[in-house]
Design a protein around this motif. Structure first.
Motif, mmCIF file in Angstrom:
data_model
loop_
_atom_site.group_PDB
_atom_site.id
_atom_site.type_symbol
_atom_site.label_atom_id
_atom_site.label_comp_id
_atom_site.label_asym_id
_atom_site.label_seq_id
_atom_site.Cartn_x
_atom_site.Cartn_y
_atom_site.Cartn_z
ATOM 1 N N PRO A 112 54.397 3.488 2.743
ATOM 2 C CA PRO A 112 54.784 2.244 2.087
ATOM 3 C C PRO A 112 55.717 1.398 2.951
ATOM 4 O O PRO A 112 55.701 0.189 2.856
ATOM 5 N N GLY A 137 53.031 14.418 1.016
ATOM 6 C CA GLY A 137 54.323 14.326 0.349
ATOM 7 C C GLY A 137 55.456 14.057 1.320
ATOM 8 O O GLY A 137 55.425 14.512 2.464
ATOM 9 N N GLU A 189 51.781 13.579 -10.586
ATOM 10 C CA GLU A 189 51.593 13.211 -9.176
ATOM 11 C C GLU A 189 50.142 12.879 -8.853
ATOM 12 O O GLU A 189 49.854 12.034 -8.013
HETATM 13 N N1 NAD Z 1 47.342 8.350 6.795
HETATM 14 C C1 NAD Z 1 46.762 9.133 5.910
HETATM 15 O O1 NAD Z 1 45.714 9.727 6.162
HETATM 16 C C2 NAD Z 1 47.405 9.335 4.542
HETATM 17 C C3 NAD Z 1 46.747 10.108 3.559
HETATM 18 C C4 NAD Z 1 47.383 10.355 2.344
HETATM 19 C C5 NAD Z 1 48.653 9.809 2.092
HETATM 20 N N2 NAD Z 1 49.239 9.025 3.056
HETATM 21 C C6 NAD Z 1 50.584 8.448 2.830
HETATM 22 O O2 NAD Z 1 51.476 9.491 2.532
HETATM 23 C C7 NAD Z 1 52.531 8.954 1.741
HETATM 24 C C8 NAD Z 1 53.108 10.041 0.865
HETATM 25 O O3 NAD Z 1 52.137 10.572 -0.037
HETATM 26 P P1 NAD Z 1 52.479 10.711 -1.594
HETATM 27 O O4 NAD Z 1 52.544 9.346 -2.214
HETATM 28 O O5 NAD Z 1 51.496 11.675 -2.144
HETATM 29 O O6 NAD Z 1 53.967 11.323 -1.552
HETATM 30 P P2 NAD Z 1 54.724 12.246 -2.630
HETATM 31 O O7 NAD Z 1 53.823 13.319 -3.106
HETATM 32 O O8 NAD Z 1 56.015 12.662 -2.002
HETATM 33 O O9 NAD Z 1 54.968 11.320 -3.881
HETATM 34 C C9 NAD Z 1 55.460 10.015 -3.789
HETATM 35 C C10 NAD Z 1 56.796 9.915 -4.502
HETATM 36 O O10 NAD Z 1 57.799 10.528 -3.715
HETATM 37 C C11 NAD Z 1 59.044 9.851 -3.891
HETATM 38 N N3 NAD Z 1 59.636 9.601 -2.554
HETATM 39 C C12 NAD Z 1 60.460 10.470 -1.912
HETATM 40 N N4 NAD Z 1 60.846 9.985 -0.720
HETATM 41 C C13 NAD Z 1 60.264 8.789 -0.575
HETATM 42 C C14 NAD Z 1 60.268 7.808 0.483
HETATM 43 N N5 NAD Z 1 60.956 7.972 1.617
HETATM 44 N N6 NAD Z 1 59.497 6.685 0.324
HETATM 45 C C15 NAD Z 1 58.772 6.516 -0.800
HETATM 46 N N7 NAD Z 1 58.717 7.402 -1.835
HETATM 47 C C16 NAD Z 1 59.458 8.532 -1.712
HETATM 48 C C17 NAD Z 1 58.758 8.622 -4.745
HETATM 49 O O11 NAD Z 1 59.163 8.926 -6.042
HETATM 50 C C18 NAD Z 1 57.248 8.483 -4.704
HETATM 51 O O12 NAD Z 1 56.720 7.963 -5.888
HETATM 52 C C19 NAD Z 1 51.923 7.785 0.969
HETATM 53 O O13 NAD Z 1 52.765 6.687 1.113
HETATM 54 C C20 NAD Z 1 50.588 7.509 1.644
HETATM 55 O O14 NAD Z 1 50.477 6.169 2.099
HETATM 56 C C21 NAD Z 1 48.654 8.790 4.255
#
Ligand code: NAD
Ligand code: MG
Length: 352
Positions: free
Chosen positions: A268, A230, A293
């Motif tokens: 992203p 997150g 989520e």
């Molecule tokens: N490298 C790894 O091993 C790994 C594993 C899991 C997730 N990730 C990354 O972690 C990131 C976050 O995970 P998530 O999607 O569960 O997050 P999250 O649970 O915070 O949910 C995403 C939502 O958060 C909001 N948000 C708040 N700030 C934001 C910002 N700066 N940019 C984009 N959206 C934002 C948006 O509404 C988005 O839809 C993902 O983009 C994913 O690519 C990486």
């Protein structure tokens, strides 16, 4: 006095010797290139360029792997000339690192609209033929790159994307100007400096002592589970984000946490992933999935996770219509986090 000088000089020499390790020299060199436009322009003469088109890196295929070729300034000028592009376009390139021998590495996107050429994107197929490679989306290619190329291209893409999105000052509306290295942009009308940004994200592997909690978003490939992730909200500490995200996504309260590692992640649009282990209070393990989520979340035993870590793709649909349970690939920090948990569990279950 002489003796004193001798000792002082020897001390100085000792310090120089200690300071001028390869790593320190390299770091100082990169710092100079970011600060000094002339030095950076000079470094381009002997440097090497990674090429992108519309933020997709140029890649060549070699034995089930992708390789990221590099081109010299001369080759780049020849290429731009051949496609009727202005060599000034090279000014859009950004510094992304250097070799131990101080060969500076740059990245340049030939497809994004530039003040030097707005027709570059027309030439993509011809450029691919000329460069003996293809511009492939980083999301598709990342896991088939070696660790060094993956890291270089992730940095490059994040920096190119940031420059593309910050061409105008948000206060004056005037075009901003990048320094040669691309480590900042300045608005000439009010001198506001803009620095490249990335979003901090926590990724947490929750454990109840014997099991760990893994979850899926509907956008994940079928069968793949990962740790909870997150974005940090403004004003939050890492600890607060972890506590909030775990509560938000699976309805549990974190009791303790421990830092594991961090990683730059290009999606992203450039994040700093901060990976931690967390535990919940024994007996307080009932998951309440936030379906806005996550698609699902569940507790997995040590054996289930250890087996999944060893599993190799492709992860195709089974006869009963389901997909095998699998985990993110090695390059992703979630893999490292899960592997560390499995190893710790294995150690703690060994007889003393
Ligand atoms: N490298 C790894 O091993 C790994 C594993 C899991 C997730 N990730 C990354 O972690 C990131 C976050 O995970 P998530 O999607 O569960 O997050 P999250 O649970 O915070 O949910 C995403 C939502 O958060 C909001 N948000 C708040 N700030 C934001 C910002 N700066 N940019 C984009 N959206 C934002 C948006 O509404 C988005 O839809 C993902 O983009 C994913 O690519 C990486
Ligand atoms: Mg999330």
């Amino acid at each position: 006095m002489f003796l004193y000088c001798g000792i002082a000089c020897r001390r100085k020499f000792f310090w120089c010797y200690r300071l001028l390790s390869t790593y320190v020299t390299k770091t100082r060199y990169l710092f100079e290139l970011k600060e000094d436009d002339d030095a950076c322009k000079k470094a381009q003469q002997t440097g090497a360029f990674y090429l992108f088109h519309g933020l997709a890196p140029l890649l060549q295929t070699s034995a089930h792997q992708y390789l990221a070729p590099r081109h010299s300034l001369l080759e780049l000028e020849r290429l731009l000339g051949k496609f009727g592009q202005d060599a000034q376009r090279i000014e859009d390139s950004v510094l992304i690192g250097c070799s131990e021998q101080q060969e500076a590495w740059f990245a340049l996107d030939l497809g994004l609209d530039s003040s030097f050429s707005i027709r570059a994107s027309l030439h993509k197929p011809e450029m691919e033929t000329e460069l003996k490679g293809s511009f492939i989306e980083l999301r598709k290619a990342l896991f088939q790159l070696n660790a060094r190329d993956a890291s270089m291209l992730s940095t490059a893409q994040a920096l190119l994307r940031w420059h593309d999105a910050h061409q105008f000052c948000s206060r004056s509306g005037q075009p901003t100007k990048k320094n040669v290295a691309g480590s900042k942009r300045v608005c000439p009308s009010n001198n506001i400096i803009y620095y490249p940004q990335m979003a901090p994200v926590v990724i947490t592997l929750v454990s109840d002592g014997t099991r760990c909690l893994l979850a899926r978003q509907s956008s994940f490939p079928k069968g793949m589970y990962s740790a909870l992730a997150g974005f940090c909200d403004i004003g939050e500490s890492v600890e607060e984000t972890i506590r909030r995200e775990v509560a938000e996504e699976v309805g549990l309260e974190v009791e303790s946490l421990q830092y594991c590692a961090s990683q730059h992640w290009p999606f992203p649009s450039g994040s700093l992933m901060i990976a931690c282990h967390a535990t919940v209070k024994p007996g307080q393990t009932e998951i309440q999935v936030n379906l806005r989520e996550l698609e699902t979340a569940a507790w997995f035993s040590h054996d289930e996770v250890a087996t999944a870590l060893k599993r190799k793709g492709p992860y195709t649909q089974q006869q009963n219509g389901t997909f095998p349970f699998w985990l993110p690939p090695k390059l992703a920090i979630s893999h490292q986090l899960i592997k560390e948990w499995v190893e710790k569990q294995t150690c703690s279950s060994l007889p003393a």
